[in-house]
Design a protein around this motif. Structure first.
Motif, mmCIF file in Angstrom:
data_model
loop_
_atom_site.group_PDB
_atom_site.id
_atom_site.type_symbol
_atom_site.label_atom_id
_atom_site.label_comp_id
_atom_site.label_asym_id
_atom_site.label_seq_id
_atom_site.Cartn_x
_atom_site.Cartn_y
_atom_site.Cartn_z
ATOM 1 N N UNK A 96 12.661 8.053 36.533
ATOM 2 C CA UNK A 96 13.751 8.001 37.503
ATOM 3 C C UNK A 96 13.224 7.370 38.777
ATOM 4 N N UNK A 97 14.082 6.613 39.438
ATOM 5 C CA UNK A 97 13.703 5.984 40.699
ATOM 6 C C UNK A 97 14.698 6.429 41.765
ATOM 7 N N UNK A 98 14.176 7.082 42.799
ATOM 8 C CA UNK A 98 15.018 7.604 43.872
ATOM 9 C C UNK A 98 15.169 6.576 44.992
ATOM 10 N N UNK A 99 16.403 6.429 45.456
ATOM 11 C CA UNK A 99 16.694 5.588 46.617
ATOM 12 C C UNK A 99 17.421 6.450 47.650
ATOM 13 N N UNK A 100 17.013 6.352 48.908
ATOM 14 C CA UNK A 100 17.567 7.221 49.935
ATOM 15 C C UNK A 100 18.861 6.715 50.542
ATOM 16 N N UNK A 101 19.412 7.492 51.486
ATOM 17 C CA UNK A 101 20.633 7.077 52.178
ATOM 18 C C UNK A 101 20.391 5.769 52.947
ATOM 19 N N UNK A 102 21.459 4.980 53.097
ATOM 20 C CA UNK A 102 21.357 3.658 53.708
ATOM 21 C C UNK A 102 20.673 3.704 55.071
ATOM 22 N N UNK A 103 21.089 4.649 55.924
ATOM 23 C CA UNK A 103 20.616 4.592 57.296
ATOM 24 C C UNK A 103 19.186 5.087 57.441
ATOM 25 N N UNK A 104 18.891 6.172 56.767
ATOM 26 C CA UNK A 104 17.646 6.882 57.086
ATOM 27 C C UNK A 104 16.600 6.845 55.987
ATOM 28 N N UNK A 105 16.999 6.509 54.784
ATOM 29 C CA UNK A 105 16.046 6.531 53.672
ATOM 30 C C UNK A 105 15.766 7.955 53.201
ATOM 31 N N UNK A 106 14.875 8.083 52.259
ATOM 32 C CA UNK A 106 14.554 9.399 51.697
ATOM 33 C C UNK A 106 13.858 10.283 52.734
ATOM 34 N N UNK A 107 14.146 11.555 52.680
ATOM 35 C CA UNK A 107 13.446 12.503 53.551
ATOM 36 C C UNK A 107 12.161 12.971 52.871
#
Lengths: 238, 238
Positions: free
Chosen positions: A109-120
């Motif tokens: 699996x490859x995680x991509x974060x929210x547009x503005x802030x990226x992954x926490x």
């Protein structure tokens, strides 16, 4: 063959970007999207139009409340992010991740974060590896769909379906055909007094041979060239 | 080092897409954009906002009336398109094009066609090679900026500026530290009566050693594990 990776969008904000990510995925043969707590709920009416026809990726997308739930069945998890201080995990490029995923047993699996802030940091903590796209250090500005497409593109290199198209170039003319053209040309130039002084002629002919060999013309092209030479060699009728 | 390729947008339609292409370029270190007869003129007020900070690529963009003018100083021209019938030119992938461009003498240019229709046959005719992104044969839907970013990304692999970031992983603990932890664990399990029946104990201990060696823990992590074991081994105070 190993299973294709799951693309996990973590807390994505805009439906439009979810649609663009689906389009990016399908271009390179990835179809399984998972959404973790999409900000505006799901389904999102803005996703479909942005997917430009990759609707079935959206229709099949599963929604989860947490990252942990979304990747529970995955053995190899990558967090896409720029490297952060204090995180001590292997950092891989899209090329390396693609090789690992193709060689892996079990799902990736490859995680991509929210547009503005990226992954926490907590999202990154669940991953085995960090996936970072090597980018211009003075201008790193990849949007979500671009990050997805680069990762999907690298993955696709390892699967048969996206091999480069077969090339149906005409093969180069045979040496016999090539020599015929070169001889014709030499003879015409000889007649025209081109090889002067005579002691330079061998070198000049070699240069001409090199020049006419380099294009790798097909036999049709060689025939065309010979036709041109023939026309040029005829006495002008005008 | 060879010169970076020029990105030539042929009759681009939307200013927004020109801006996105500039952003895609700069992410991977390309800065020279040329525009052939942009539909809505130039400059275009919609380009800047879409460039997300890659404004100087737009400011330096040169505008030409024809493809021939735009590439007059380039020695190697690629036409980005899906392969068309009847065209007999070499077809290369972004990987192959990047290798050729890095090895080439003289400037290279890569042509991208209008958003809706792509390059016309006459545009393709001026190129030496056709550049085709190998794509899902059942869903080929790359937009302009995506095509640009994939080509720029492949090119960037050959330049120093976008190497993957250095990894500062803690090195794994020494064998001495690892053995200390394993012995502590074994001793605690011995006390707890875990190794039963006794004749299976050696195999069980080997399995445990394998299990605890596999993570490749750093010495800080091994110390943390030993602290955990110590806590677990103490008589419960609650």
């Amino acid at each position: 063959m190993s299973q294709p990776p799951v693309i996990v969008l973590v807390r994505p904000q805009l439906g439009q970007n979810i649609g663009k990510a689906a389009r990016a995925m399908l271009n390179f043969g990835l179809t399984e999207m998972r959404l973790v707590a999409p900000r505006d709920g799901w389904p999102n009416p803005e996703a479909g139009p942005a997917a430009s026809g990759a609707d079935f990726v959206l229709e099949q997308a599963q929604v989860f409340e947490t990252v942990a739930d979304a990747i529970a069945d995955c053995a190899h998890v990558y967090a896409t992010t720029v490297r952060k201080r204090g995180i001590t995990k292997p950092v891989v490029t899209p090329v390396e991740a693609a090789h690992e995923i193709h060689a892996a047993q079990g799902r990736s699996a490859i995680l991509f974060g929210p547009e503005r802030s990226g992954l926490e940091t907590d999202d990154v903590a669940v991953a085995r590896s960090i996936l970072t796209v090597p980018i211009n250090p003075e201008f790193g500005s990849l949007n979500l769909a671009q990050a997805v497409i680069l990762v999907a593109y690298e993955w696709s290199k390892g699967v048969g379906l996206s091999q480069p198209p077969a090339v149906d170039l005409d093969p180069p003319a045979s040496q016999f055909e090539l020599d015929g053209m070169i001889e014709q040309c030499d003879a015409m130039l000889e007649t025209a007094g081109y090889f002067f002084p005579a002691d330079k002629a061998p070198a000049t002919k070699r240069m001409l041979r090199t020049l006419l060999t380099k294009p790798g013309w097909s036999n049709q092209e060689v025939r065309t060239m010979r036709g041109i030479l023939t026309i040029l060699g005829k006495p002008k009728s005008r």
